[in-house]
Design an enzyme around this catalytic site. Structure first.
Site, PDB file in Angstrom:
ATOM      1  N   ASN A   9       0.847 -13.978  11.261  1.00  0.00           N
ATOM      2  CA  ASN A   9       0.956 -12.746  11.276  1.00  0.00           C
ATOM      3  C   ASN A   9      -0.446 -12.497  12.125  1.00  0.00           C
ATOM      4  O   ASN A   9      -1.853 -12.645  11.620  1.00  0.00           O
ATOM      5  CB  ASN A   9       0.871 -12.414  10.272  1.00  0.00           C
ATOM      6  CG  ASN A   9       1.040 -10.940   9.714  1.00  0.00           C
ATOM      7  OD1 ASN A   9       0.777 -10.201  11.013  1.00  0.00           O
ATOM      8  ND2 ASN A   9       1.181 -10.376   8.980  1.00  0.00           N
ATOM      9  N   TYR A  59      -6.860  -9.292   6.993  1.00  0.00           N
ATOM     10  CA  TYR A  59      -8.163  -8.086   6.245  1.00  0.00           C
ATOM     11  C   TYR A  59      -9.395  -9.640   6.334  1.00  0.00           C
ATOM     12  O   TYR A  59      -9.336 -10.570   6.961  1.00  0.00           O
ATOM     13  CB  TYR A  59      -8.272  -7.589   4.223  1.00  0.00           C
ATOM     14  CG  TYR A  59      -7.101  -6.728   5.463  1.00  0.00           C
ATOM     15  CD1 TYR A  59      -7.440  -5.595   5.551  1.00  0.00           C
ATOM     16  CD2 TYR A  59      -5.753  -6.917   4.419  1.00  0.00           C
ATOM     17  CE1 TYR A  59      -6.512  -3.956   5.513  1.00  0.00           C
ATOM     18  CE2 TYR A  59      -4.770  -5.550   4.335  1.00  0.00           C
ATOM     19  CZ  TYR A  59      -5.422  -4.363   4.922  1.00  0.00           C
ATOM     20  OH  TYR A  59      -3.887  -3.236   5.583  1.00  0.00           O
ATOM     21  N   THR A 114       0.726  -1.516  -0.039  1.00  0.00           N
ATOM     22  CA  THR A 114      -0.028  -0.100  -0.206  1.00  0.00           C
ATOM     23  C   THR A 114       0.546   1.288   0.292  1.00  0.00           C
ATOM     24  O   THR A 114       1.849   1.348   0.797  1.00  0.00           O
ATOM     25  CB  THR A 114      -0.720   0.191   1.081  1.00  0.00           C
ATOM     26  OG1 THR A 114      -2.238  -1.596   1.299  1.00  0.00           O
ATOM     27  CG2 THR A 114      -1.875   1.297   1.256  1.00  0.00           C
ATOM     28  N   ALA A 171      -4.290 -12.066   3.462  1.00  0.00           N
ATOM     29  CA  ALA A 171      -3.185 -12.141   4.320  1.00  0.00           C
ATOM     30  C   ALA A 171      -3.413 -10.921   5.154  1.00  0.00           C
ATOM     31  O   ALA A 171      -3.897 -10.010   4.976  1.00  0.00           O
ATOM     32  CB  ALA A 171      -1.976 -12.130   3.760  1.00  0.00           C
ATOM     33  N   ASN A 172      -2.570 -10.562   6.060  1.00  0.00           N
ATOM     34  CA  ASN A 172      -2.529  -9.664   7.120  1.00  0.00           C
ATOM     35  C   ASN A 172      -3.918  -9.187   7.700  1.00  0.00           C
ATOM     36  O   ASN A 172      -4.042  -7.914   7.850  1.00  0.00           O
ATOM     37  CB  ASN A 172      -1.911  -8.365   5.834  1.00  0.00           C
ATOM     38  CG  ASN A 172      -0.887  -9.184   5.523  1.00  0.00           C
ATOM     39  OD1 ASN A 172      -0.181  -9.614   6.173  1.00  0.00           O
ATOM     40  ND2 ASN A 172      -0.205  -8.483   4.883  1.00  0.00           N
ATOM     41  N   HIS A 181      -5.697 -11.073  -1.834  1.00  0.00           N
ATOM     42  CA  HIS A 181      -5.274 -11.117  -0.550  1.00  0.00           C
ATOM     43  C   HIS A 181      -6.405 -11.509   0.905  1.00  0.00           C
ATOM     44  O   HIS A 181      -7.102 -11.075   1.373  1.00  0.00           O
ATOM     45  CB  HIS A 181      -5.424  -9.701  -0.315  1.00  0.00           C
ATOM     46  CG  HIS A 181      -4.644  -8.601   0.771  1.00  0.00           C
ATOM     47  ND1 HIS A 181      -3.605  -9.538   1.591  1.00  0.00           N
ATOM     48  CD2 HIS A 181      -3.835  -7.602   1.161  1.00  0.00           C
ATOM     49  CE1 HIS A 181      -3.308  -9.231   2.506  1.00  0.00           C
ATOM     50  NE2 HIS A 181      -3.361  -7.337   2.187  1.00  0.00           N
TER      51      HIS A 181
END
Length: 360
Positions: free
Chosen positions: A230, A178, A24, A175-176, A173
């Site tokens: 994560n 979201y 980002t 991951a992370n 996406h």
């Protein structure tokens, strides 16, 4: 050097085994339109075998942070066409990372509407960056079954839009912290229907989205990014290993091109892997698709990872911010530039497209 060897991914031939990870950068306009700076940014980095875009919102509902791109309006699609054409002119390959932020958002940047999430559980212990500064997270709105089904369709439509925009493929996406990651984690998902309450139910959303993407654009154009250990976004799983082993086993039943596997950064502690950073061995060895290893690699550690034989490509994040010609620098053992941390998220040309090439 293995990093500079050619490889085939899906039906695409890549000139090396280096990928630029999705990052980002916060440099769109208020309508989520990328501009000339973004065209230049990706074109500068087309020496990578593979470019992943910054995360791209699949719908208005997917909005989490200000000044992030979308791919759900005709204007957004047309804007991305300039990026993909320029990258292709430089011999590059570019994949759109598809993004729904779920509860990582704030009503300030959502026209007053609370973010959607699997359950009405707010993120604890951190704040969200909004257009009005940092704010505490709000209690999100729990998604109905109709909301879930519509979101899955939104992913499929976004994938079709990405191909129309000239992208070579799409990446989920997941991951992370979201939305797909939220469905996997009990700290965000306390549902008691088909989308929660057990590991198979928690994984259902991710698997259904992946099938939707495959149906929309074809297996060879689809991949996924996961981050088993994560904890960003207050993500806590009752059984991380069990959940991701199950998810991988089910993903193995689908035909798609690759899994980008994000390990915990070697610079941050992780109680689950006890600092061993063993996600590539633990999970990667069980993945049937091509494995792309991600997070915290330098030239030496990336070469060592490829030598192990599990990962076939390595994706680099911050190294590509300040070193647009990273593959050439690796080839020539040239010094690496350091990124300006103050300009990573948001701003103008400075810290975005003004990092010099090694030859300069």
């Amino acid at each position: 050097m293995k990093l500079l060897e050619k490889i085939q991914l899906g039906n695409i031939n890549l000139k090396n085994r280096m990928a630029m990870a999705a990052m980002t950068r916060g440099r769109t306009d208020i309508n989520g339109l990328v501009g000339d700076m973004t065209v230049e940014y990706y074109t500068q980095r087309a020496d990578a075998g593979l470019l992943f875009t910054e995360a791209i919102r699949i719908s208005e509902e997917a909005t989490g942070s200000p000044l992030t791109p979308g791919i759900f309006t005709d204007q957004q699609i047309e804007a991305w066409k300039k990026v993909t054409a320029a990258v292709h002119d430089k011999g590059g390959v570019i994949i759109a990372q598809l993004w729904h932020t779920g509860r990582i958002g704030h009503s300030i940047d959502r026209n007053g509407k609370l973010p959607f999430a699997p359950s009405s559980l707010p993120i604890q212990g951190m704040q969200h960056f909004t257009s009005e500064g940092r704010k505490d997270y709000e209690i999100p709105q729990e998604m109905t079954i109709l909301d879930i089904k519509q979101t899955i369709k939104d992913y499929g439509q976004a994938a079709k839009n990405a191909i129309t925009a000239g992208f070579d493929g799409v990446q989920l996406h997941a991951a992370n912290g979201y939305l797909p990651n939220q469905f996997l984690a009990e700290s965000a998902n306390q549902r008691t229907d088909d989308y929660g309450g057990s590991i198979p139910n928690n994984a259902r959303f991710v698997l259904e989205v992946m099938q939707e993407l495959i149906d929309a654009v074809g297996w060879e154009k689809v991949g996924i990014k996961i981050s088993p250990f994560n904890s960003y976004g207050d993500i806590v799983l009752d059984d991380s290993v069990g959940t991701y082993i199950y998810l991988i086993e089910e993903l193995n039943k689908l035909d798609f091109a690759y899994v980008e596997l994000m390990r915990c950064s070697p610079y941050s502690a992780s109680p689950e892997n006890d600092g061993a950073n063993n996600e590539i061995e633990l999970f990667g060895s069980k993945i049937r698709q091509t494995v792309i290893a991600n997070s915290g690699y330098d030239k030496t550690s990336a070469e060592a990872e490829l030598e192990k034989g599990i990962a076939k490509l390595i994706s680099f994040g911050r190294l590509y911010i300040a070193n647009p010609d990273l593959s050439e620098r690796f080839e020539k053992n040239a010094a690496l530039s350091e990124p300006d941390k103050t300009t990573i998220y948001g701003g103008g040309k400075h810290g975005y497209i003004d990092y010099p090439l090694w030859s300069e």
